[in-house]
Design an enzyme around this catalytic site. Structure first.
Site, PDB file in Angstrom:
ATOM      1  N   LYS A  13       0.836  -1.214   0.000  1.00  0.00           N
ATOM      2  CA  LYS A  13       0.000   0.000   0.000  1.00  0.00           C
ATOM      3  C   LYS A  13       0.870   1.263   0.000  1.00  0.00           C
ATOM      4  CE  LYS A  13      -2.382  -0.903   3.782  1.00  0.00           C
ATOM      5  NZ  LYS A  13      -1.909  -2.226   4.213  1.00  0.00           N
ATOM      6  N   ARG A  86     -10.217   0.652   8.415  1.00  0.00           N
ATOM      7  CA  ARG A  86      -9.796  -0.725   8.673  1.00  0.00           C
ATOM      8  C   ARG A  86     -10.849  -1.511   9.440  1.00  0.00           C
ATOM      9  NH1 ARG A  86      -3.792   0.214   8.518  1.00  0.00           N
ATOM     10  NH2 ARG A  86      -2.837  -1.790   8.860  1.00  0.00           N
ATOM     11  N   ARG A 125      11.408  -7.542   6.049  1.00  0.00           N
ATOM     12  CA  ARG A 125      11.318  -6.142   5.612  1.00  0.00           C
ATOM     13  C   ARG A 125      12.193  -5.222   6.471  1.00  0.00           C
ATOM     14  NH1 ARG A 125       5.613  -3.019   5.094  1.00  0.00           N
ATOM     15  NH2 ARG A 125       5.520  -3.296   7.349  1.00  0.00           N
ATOM     16  N   ARG A 158      10.765  -2.207  11.419  1.00  0.00           N
ATOM     17  CA  ARG A 158       9.623  -1.695  12.178  1.00  0.00           C
ATOM     18  C   ARG A 158       9.368  -2.548  13.408  1.00  0.00           C
ATOM     19  NH1 ARG A 158       4.569  -0.379   8.264  1.00  0.00           N
ATOM     20  NH2 ARG A 158       3.504  -1.531   9.917  1.00  0.00           N
ATOM     21  N   ARG A 169      -1.427  -9.027  13.198  1.00  0.00           N
ATOM     22  CA  ARG A 169      -1.918  -8.072  12.188  1.00  0.00           C
ATOM     23  C   ARG A 169      -2.707  -8.788  11.103  1.00  0.00           C
ATOM     24  NH1 ARG A 169       3.728  -5.958  11.055  1.00  0.00           N
ATOM     25  NH2 ARG A 169       2.934  -4.791   9.274  1.00  0.00           N
TER      26      ARG A 169
HETATM   27  P1  ADP Z   1       0.430  -2.474   8.005  1.00  0.00           P
HETATM   28  O1  ADP Z   1      -0.612  -2.290   6.936  1.00  0.00           O
HETATM   29  O2  ADP Z   1       1.757  -2.933   7.501  1.00  0.00           O
HETATM   30  O3  ADP Z   1      -0.027  -3.339   9.163  1.00  0.00           O
HETATM   31  P2  ADP Z   1       0.307   0.412   8.786  1.00  0.00           P
HETATM   32  O4  ADP Z   1       1.562   1.183   8.663  1.00  0.00           O
HETATM   33  O5  ADP Z   1      -0.812   0.735   7.869  1.00  0.00           O
HETATM   34  O6  ADP Z   1       0.767  -1.112   8.698  1.00  0.00           O
HETATM   35  O7  ADP Z   1      -0.249   0.504  10.299  1.00  0.00           O
HETATM   36  C1  ADP Z   1       0.581   0.222  11.393  1.00  0.00           C
HETATM   37  C2  ADP Z   1      -0.241   0.152  12.661  1.00  0.00           C
HETATM   38  O8  ADP Z   1      -0.868   1.427  12.909  1.00  0.00           O
HETATM   39  C3  ADP Z   1      -1.387  -0.845  12.683  1.00  0.00           C
HETATM   40  O9  ADP Z   1      -0.961  -2.149  13.016  1.00  0.00           O
HETATM   41  C4  ADP Z   1      -2.279  -0.232  13.784  1.00  0.00           C
HETATM   42  O10 ADP Z   1      -1.750  -0.465  15.061  1.00  0.00           O
HETATM   43  C5  ADP Z   1      -2.149   1.258  13.506  1.00  0.00           C
HETATM   44  N1  ADP Z   1      -3.189   1.714  12.550  1.00  0.00           N
HETATM   45  C6  ADP Z   1      -2.986   2.153  11.285  1.00  0.00           C
HETATM   46  N2  ADP Z   1      -4.159   2.459  10.682  1.00  0.00           N
HETATM   47  C7  ADP Z   1      -5.125   2.214  11.585  1.00  0.00           C
HETATM   48  C8  ADP Z   1      -6.541   2.309  11.585  1.00  0.00           C
HETATM   49  N3  ADP Z   1      -7.226   2.735  10.492  1.00  0.00           N
HETATM   50  N4  ADP Z   1      -7.228   1.946  12.706  1.00  0.00           N
HETATM   51  C9  ADP Z   1      -6.573   1.524  13.797  1.00  0.00           C
HETATM   52  N5  ADP Z   1      -5.243   1.388  13.880  1.00  0.00           N
HETATM   53  C10 ADP Z   1      -4.511   1.730  12.794  1.00  0.00           C
END
Ligand code: ADP
Ligand code: ZN
Length: 212
Positions: A13, A86, A125, A158, A169
Site C-alpha cells: 500500500k 480498517r 522487511r 519496524r 496483524r
Molecule cells: P500495516 O498495513 O503494515 O499493518 P500500517 O503502517 O498501515 O501497517 O499501520 C501500522 C499500525 O498502525 C497498525 O498495526 C495499527 O496499530 C495502527 N493503525 C494504522 N491504521 C489504523 C486504523 N485505520 N485503525 C486503527 N489502527 C490503525
C-alpha cells in the site's frame, strides 16, 4: 479525486500510494505513517498508539476517526487514504463525513497478495529511516549493512515486523478489515488488483483503473 487503498499488511500500500499520489497529484494520508510520526514525537496520541501498534493491534476506532477526520475535511481537492478505514465502524463514519462535506468517494482499490508472500515480505522487511525505501533482507538487501543504497540513511526494522505482531496483524485484517472490503465490494466503485510482481507493473494496472 478521492480514493481508498485497501490491502493486507505487506501488500505494498505504501509503495503504490507513493506512485498514485505523484501521478495524480493528490495528498497521500497513511494512518500508519501519521501514527508513527505521533509516536516519534511522543504526543498524547503517540504514547497511547504505541502500546497498540507494537503488538499489531488496531488503535481504538474513536481515536483513529478523530485523528483522520481533521485532516480529511481540509482536503477538498482530494486524497488517497492508505490504512483507513480498517473496520466497519471506521468505514461508516467516513461515509457520513464525506456525505456531510458533499465529497463522495471516487474509487476503492483492493490489493490482493497470498499469505505466503506477505509473510515473506514482512518477515524480512527493513525500511530506510530517511527516504522510506523498502528492502527485503533475504532477497534485496542493501549493498552495505544497515545503510540505504538510495540516500545513505539508516535502515531500520519496524517494531511491529516481528513474528507475533505479524501474525496478529494478519488475524486482525481477516477479522476486522475483510468485512470492510465486502462492504465496498457491494458498490460499483471497488476494484481488486493482484499485487505481486514488479511494483511498477502493479501501478500500471492501478493507473488504468483510476483513469476509467
Ligand atoms: P500495516 O498495513 O503494515 O499493518 P500500517 O503502517 O498501515 O501497517 O499501520 C501500522 C499500525 O498502525 C497498525 O498495526 C495499527 O496499530 C495502527 N493503525 C494504522 N491504521 C489504523 C486504523 N485505520 N485503525 C486503527 N489502527 C490503525
Ligand atoms: Zn534512504
Amino acid at each position: 479525486m478521492r480514493i481508498i487503498l485497501l490491502g493486507p499488511p505487506g501488500s505494498g500500500k505504501g509503495t503504490q500510494s507513493t506512485y498514485i499520489s505523484k501521478c495524480f497529484n493528490i495528498t497521500h494520508l497513511s494512518t500508519g505513517d501519521i501514527l508513527r510520526s505521533e509516536v516519534n514525537s511522543s504526543t498524547d496520541l503517540g504514547i497511547i498508539a504505541k502500546k497498540y501498534m507494537d503488538k499489531g493491534d488496531l488503535i481504538p476506532d474513536d481515536l483513529m476517526i478523530k485523528a483522520i477526520k481533521n485532516q480529511i475535511v481540509h482536503l477538498s481537492s482530494g486524497f488517497l487514504l492508505d490504512g483507513f478505514p480498517r473496520t466497519l465502524a471506521q468505514a461508516k463514519s467516513l461515509d457520513l463525513l464525506l456525505e456531510q462535506i458533499k465529497n463522495p468517494l471516487d474509487k476503492v482499490i483492493c490489493l490482493n497478495v497470498s499469505k505466503e508472500e506477505i509473510l515473506n515480505r514482512l518477515s524480512f522487511r527493513a525500511i530506510c529511516n530517511d527516504c522510506s525505501h523498502n528492502y527485503n533482507l533475504a532477497t534485496t538487501p542493501p549493498r552495505v549493512k544497515n545503510i540505504c543504497d538510495m540516500c545513505g540513511g539508516k535502515i531500520l526494522i519496524r517494531s511491529d515486523d516481528n513474528p507475533e505482531a505479524i501474525i496478529n496483524r494478519l488475524r486482525i485484517y481477516d477479522n476486522l478489515t475483510l468485512p470492510v472490503i465486502d462492504y465496498y465490494e457491494s458498490t460499483t466503485k471497488c476494484f481488486s488488483v493482484k499485487a505481486f510482481g514488479k511494483p511498477e507493473d502493479v501501478f500500471k494496472t492501478i493507473e488504468n483503473l483510476l483513469r476509467l
